[in-house]
Write an enzyme that holds these catalytic residues in place. Structure first.
Site, PDB file in Angstrom:
ATOM      1  CG  HIS A  56      -2.689  -8.109 -49.302  1.00 34.79           C
ATOM      2  ND1 HIS A  56      -2.152  -7.249 -50.219  1.00 34.79           N
ATOM      3  CD2 HIS A  56      -3.973  -7.732 -49.162  1.00 34.79           C
ATOM      4  CE1 HIS A  56      -3.075  -6.389 -50.607  1.00 34.79           C
ATOM      5  NE2 HIS A  56      -4.193  -6.660 -49.986  1.00 34.79           N
ATOM      6  CB  SER A  83      -6.465  -5.761 -52.033  1.00 36.59           C
ATOM      7  OG  SER A  83      -5.787  -4.933 -51.142  1.00 36.59           O
ATOM      8  CG  ASP A 124       0.533  -7.728 -52.102  1.00 33.39           C
ATOM      9  OD1 ASP A 124       0.114  -8.895 -52.138  1.00 33.39           O
ATOM     10  OD2 ASP A 124      -0.001  -6.831 -51.425  1.00 33.39           O
TER      11      ASP A 124
END
Ligand SMILES: *[C@@H]1O[C@H](CO)[C@@H](O)[C@H](O)[C@H]1NC(C)=O
Ligand SMILES: *[C@@H]1O[C@H](CO)[C@@H](O)[C@H](O)[C@H]1NC(C)=O
Length: 248
Positions: free
Chosen positions: A69, A198, A110
């Protein structure tokens, strides 16, 4: 009181007014300079505000791993940084390889590999981290420990300030229905990654990368659950991408 059950990705987003909308590692402490030479952060060179919005980690001279992402139009990877803006070197990404089965619904798969446009020179401040393989998982099925996360993200779930200094925090892995054990890990407690973290590594025993920071949620005030992609489940995909594209 209703509990928000939705996981949110831990990317750093800006408000329309250009203010940082979110925060960094929760319950963390400063990392000793260059104690984690594999840490990198990502910037989108086409964004109006050039802020680091995701983390990542070095696998080889020309590959970095992050979260799918964190994909952006024009990515640069910044290496060798302790404090953002000081002695950091940016290298443009030549090609991004997000996992083809990345799901924006539950943030499964992810992961993303980034091929750098030039080779990195390893030294005191810059170096690779080893990835966990299936053999690194505990034979009795127990979760790896101790584990830690690091990043330049926000400091509290509702905070507004990102960290210019790399932060780290210990995390405790738990079993949770949000994280199917075949492909993911969950951590739970007062500490964990937050927005801006992230793509950073979940580092467990033998200083190997066991996971990639994906998403999280606050289940009750001061208690967060974080989700990570389980690296050992993706070793053959990682090898395939790095071998096919890594050769001259
Ligand atoms: C993605 O999912 C499809 C369907 O389940 C599967 O055939 C394929 O191997 C998966 N891709 C990767 C890279 O694992
Ligand atoms: C974090 O974990 C390491 C390794 O188990 C331990 O040595 C250290 O004291 C812990 N730090 C904190 C702040 O709990």
């Amino acid at each position: 009181m209703t509990i928000n059950c939705e996981l949110v990705i831990l990317i750093l987003a800006l408000t329309p007014y250009g203010q940082v909308h979110t925060e960094k590692i929760i319950g963390g402490r400063n990392v000793a300079p260059h104690h984690r030479p594999y840490m990198v952060y990502l910037k989108n060179q086409l964004a109006e505000e050039e802020i680091p919005y995701c983390g990542g980690f070095i696998l080889s001279e020309d590959f970095v791993m992050t979260a799918a992402h964190c994909q952006a139009q024009s990515l640069s990877v910044f290496l060798g940084s302790h404090k953002i803006g000081e002695n950091d070197v940016g290298i443009p990404v030549e090609k991004a390889f997000p996992h083809e089965n990345f799901s924006e619904v539950d943030y499964s798969n992810d992961l993303m590999l980034l091929k750098l446009s030039s080779k990195v020179t390893f030294g005191t401040n810059v170096g690779p981290i080893q990835l966990a393989s299936v053999e690194d998982n505990n034979d009795d099925g127990s979760l790896p420990s101790p584990c830690s996360v690091s990043g330049w993200g926000i400091k509290s779930w509702h905070g507004e300030h990102t960290s210019r200094i790399l932060m780290e925090a210990n995390v405790t892995l738990i079993e949770n229905e949000l994280c199917p054990e075949e492909i993911s890990y969950c951590s739970g407690g007062k500490t964990g990654p937050a927005q801006g973290d992230s793509g950073g590594p979940l580092v467990c025993k033998d200083e190997k990368a066991f996971g990639v920071v994906a998403a999280g949620k606050e289940t009750e005030p001061g208690h967060i659950i974080s989700k990570y992609a389980k690296i050992s489940a993706y070793r053959s995909w990682i090898n395939t991408v790095m071998n096919i594209t890594g050769k001259p």
